[in-house]
Motif scaffolding. Structure first.
Motif, PDB file in Angstrom:
ATOM      1  N   ASP A  68       0.861  -1.173   0.000  1.00  0.00           N
ATOM      2  CA  ASP A  68       0.000   0.000   0.000  1.00  0.00           C
ATOM      3  C   ASP A  68       0.903   1.232   0.000  1.00  0.00           C
ATOM      4  O   ASP A  68       1.649   1.465   0.959  1.00  0.00           O
ATOM      5  N   LEU A  72      -1.666   3.133   4.741  1.00  0.00           N
ATOM      6  CA  LEU A  72      -2.878   3.647   5.375  1.00  0.00           C
ATOM      7  C   LEU A  72      -3.130   3.015   6.737  1.00  0.00           C
ATOM      8  O   LEU A  72      -3.491   3.715   7.696  1.00  0.00           O
ATOM      9  N   SER A  73      -2.965   1.708   6.856  1.00  0.00           N
ATOM     10  CA  SER A  73      -3.262   1.058   8.133  1.00  0.00           C
ATOM     11  C   SER A  73      -2.381   1.597   9.252  1.00  0.00           C
ATOM     12  O   SER A  73      -2.847   1.793  10.388  1.00  0.00           O
ATOM     13  N   LEU A  74      -1.124   1.855   8.955  1.00  0.00           N
ATOM     14  CA  LEU A  74      -0.223   2.409   9.966  1.00  0.00           C
ATOM     15  C   LEU A  74      -0.562   3.868  10.245  1.00  0.00           C
ATOM     16  O   LEU A  74      -0.540   4.312  11.404  1.00  0.00           O
ATOM     17  N   ARG A  75      -0.899   4.625   9.216  1.00  0.00           N
ATOM     18  CA  ARG A  75      -1.272   6.027   9.440  1.00  0.00           C
ATOM     19  C   ARG A  75      -2.531   6.119  10.296  1.00  0.00           C
ATOM     20  O   ARG A  75      -2.632   7.007  11.150  1.00  0.00           O
ATOM     21  N   GLU A  76      -3.477   5.221  10.090  1.00  0.00           N
ATOM     22  CA  GLU A  76      -4.683   5.226  10.914  1.00  0.00           C
ATOM     23  C   GLU A  76      -4.361   4.954  12.379  1.00  0.00           C
ATOM     24  O   GLU A  76      -4.905   5.597  13.275  1.00  0.00           O
ATOM     25  N   ARG A  77      -3.467   3.999  12.608  1.00  0.00           N
ATOM     26  CA  ARG A  77      -3.073   3.689  13.993  1.00  0.00           C
ATOM     27  C   ARG A  77      -2.383   4.881  14.650  1.00  0.00           C
ATOM     28  O   ARG A  77      -2.656   5.224  15.801  1.00  0.00           O
ATOM     29  N   VAL A  86      -6.038  11.326   9.655  1.00  0.00           N
ATOM     30  CA  VAL A  86      -5.110  10.410   8.997  1.00  0.00           C
ATOM     31  C   VAL A  86      -4.231  11.122   7.974  1.00  0.00           C
ATOM     32  O   VAL A  86      -3.075  10.719   7.742  1.00  0.00           O
ATOM     33  N   THR A 264       5.635  -1.889   7.223  1.00  0.00           N
ATOM     34  CA  THR A 264       4.337  -1.552   7.809  1.00  0.00           C
ATOM     35  C   THR A 264       3.893  -2.624   8.788  1.00  0.00           C
ATOM     36  O   THR A 264       3.411  -2.319   9.895  1.00  0.00           O
ATOM     37  N   LEU A 268       3.222  -1.997  12.813  1.00  0.00           N
ATOM     38  CA  LEU A 268       1.904  -2.271  13.401  1.00  0.00           C
ATOM     39  C   LEU A 268       2.017  -3.289  14.531  1.00  0.00           C
ATOM     40  O   LEU A 268       1.371  -3.143  15.585  1.00  0.00           O
TER      41      LEU A 268
END
Length: 363
Positions: A68, A72-77, A86, A264, A268
Motif C-alpha cells: 500500500d 494507510l493502516s499504519l497512518r490510521e493507527r 489520517v 508496515t 503495526l
C-alpha cells in the motif's frame, strides 16, 4: 583480439553536478569483530520480539505484490494515537527519508536550511542534494543547540530549520521553554522540522515533547522513527505529523512505494499494546544503562554532556582517531567524527565494562 577500449566512458565524460561529485557519501561504521561490540549505529541491541518477527515474516510471504503506497493502516493507527486526522500523518522509509522529502518540497537552489552543528551527519548531504545551502550554527559549549543563534541565522533565504532533540550525536535535548521561545521568533512561513528520532529515551522532564505541540504551530512538523526504540532499523520505517498542506507537498517528492509491506507490518505489530509495553521496558533498561555509563565516565574525568538518546558523546577533539583506534583494538566499534568527538551507542550490558576499562586509561 585485444578488447576495444577507446569508446569506453571515463569519469570526465559524464557531466555531474560538481557539488554532488564532491559530497562524501553517507558511510556506516565499520563492522565489529565477531567477539566484539558494534556501538557505532545507535541500534537497539535486543533482537526483534517474536510477535514482530512473525508479522514481518508473514508480510515477506507476499513480496511479489506491491505494498500500500500510503501505508494507510499504519497512518490510521498513528492518527488515533496522536488525536489527528489520517492525512496529518505521513509514513516514510525512516525519518531520514522524510527529512529528504520535506527539504525537497520546501527548497530550491539558492534557498537555505538552518541547523545546529555538530548534529545528524546526514543533514548536510540532504541539503546539498536538494540544491540548497546549509547554514550551520555552532553548538553551545555544553554541546546543545544555540536556539537564539539559530533564530538570528534565519534570513529571507531560509526555507527550513531543523531542530534535533535530543541532538545526535551529542545527546543534549532542547528544552520545552527554549523551543517555545524559538518558535515565537521564527516566521510562520518557514518550515520547522523537529527531529525526535530518540524521543523515547528522554528522561529529562524539561525537554521538549513534540506530541504536546501538535496543532499549535502552522509551520511545525514532527519526525519520529521506529528504528531505535522499536528495534526496526533494518526495515526502514518512520513517520511525520504536521499540517496537511505541508505533508501533501512532501508526499509529492517521495519515491513511489518506498515503504514496504514488511516495514508496515513490523511497525503495526510493535504498536500492539503488549508488544509495545515490552519494547518500552527495553527502552527503560537502555536509558538506565546510559545514565550509569555516563556517570561512570564523568567519574573517570570525561566531560560527557547530558545524554538523553541511546548513546553518549566523548568530546575527544584532536585525539578522536587515537581513542577510536584504542576502542577498536579492544573490540568496540564506535562512531568517530574526526576533530570533534566519538559517539558511543548504549549496547549490550557486557559492553559497558569493556568501555570503562579502555577509556579509563585514555582520559
Amino acid at each position: 583480439m585485444d578488447a576495444v577500449t577507446a569508446s569506453e566512458p571515463t569519469p570526465t565524460q559524464v557531466r555531474l553536478r560538481p557539488e554532488i561529485a564532491a559530497l562524501p557519501p553517507y558511510r556506516q561504521g565499520r563492522p565489529a569483530p565477531a567477539d566484539g561490540f558494534k556501538l557505532s549505529s545507535n541500534e537497539n541491541p535486543w533482537p526483534p520480539l517474536e510477535a514482530v518477527r512473525r508479522a514481518v515474516a508473514d508480510a515477506a510471504g507476499e513480496v511479489n505484490r506491491y505494498p500500500d503506497a500510503t501505508a494507510l493502516s499504519l497512518r490510521e493507527r498513528l492518527a488515533d494515537r496522536y488525536g489527528v486526522g489520517v492525512d496529518e500523518v505521513l509514513v516514510g522509509a525512516g525519518s531520514v527519508s522524510l527529512l529528504a522529502q520535506f527539504i525537497l518540497a520546501a527548497c530550491a537552489p539558492g534557498d537555505e536550511v538552518v541547523y545546529s552543528w555538530r548534529s545528524f551527519e546526514a543533514y548536510p548531504g540532504l541539503v546539498t542534494v536538494a540544491g540548497a545551502t546549509s547554514v550551520q550554527v555552532p553548538n553551545r559549549a555544553d554541546h546543545g543547540h544555540d536556539l537564539d543563534a539559530m533564530a538570528e541565522a534565519v534570513t529571507e533565504h531560509t526555507r527550513v530549520i531543523i531542530v534535533c532533540s535530543p541532538n545526535n550525536p551529542t545527546g543534549v535535548p532542547v528544552t520545552a521553554e527554549g523551543f517555545e521561545r524559538f518558535m515565537a521568533r521564527v516566521p510562520e512561513d518557514r518550515l520547522v522540522l523537529l527531529d525526535e528520532a530518540y524521543a523515547e529515551f528522554v528522561r529529562d522532564e524539561a525537554s521538549v515533547v513534540g506530541g504536546s505541540l501538535i496543532g499549535r504551530y502552522p509551520n511545525l512538523v514532527l519526525l519520529r522513527t521506529f528504528s531505535k526504540a522499536y528495534g526496526l532499523a533494518g526495515v526502514r520505517v518512520g513517520y511525520a505529523i504536521g499540517p496537511v498542506p505541508i505533508l501533501d507537498a512532501a508526499r509529492t517528492t517521495a519515491i513511489p512505494l518506498g515503504v514496504t509491506a514488511v516495514a508496515t507490518a513490523g511497525a503495526l505489530a510493535a504498536l500492539e499494546p503488549a508488544n509495545e509495553a515490552e519494547l518500552l521496558q527495553r527502552v527503560d533498561a537502555l536509558a538506565a544503562r546510559r545514565d550509569a555509563l555516563r556517570a561512570a565516565l564523568v567519574d573517570q574525568g570525561w566531560a560527557v554532556p547530558a545524554a538523553q538518546g541511546n548513546f553518549v558523546w566523548l568530546p575527544t577533539g584532536e585525539r578522536t582517531a587515537e581513542v577510536a583506534d584504542r576502542l577498536f583494538e579492544a573490540g568496540v566499534v564506535a562512531r568517530a567524527f574526526p576533530g570533534d568527538g566519538i559517539r558511543v551507542s548504549v549496547g549490550e550490558e557486557a559492553s559497558v565494562d569493556v568501555l570503562l576499562r579502555v577509556l579509563k586509561g585514555l582520559v
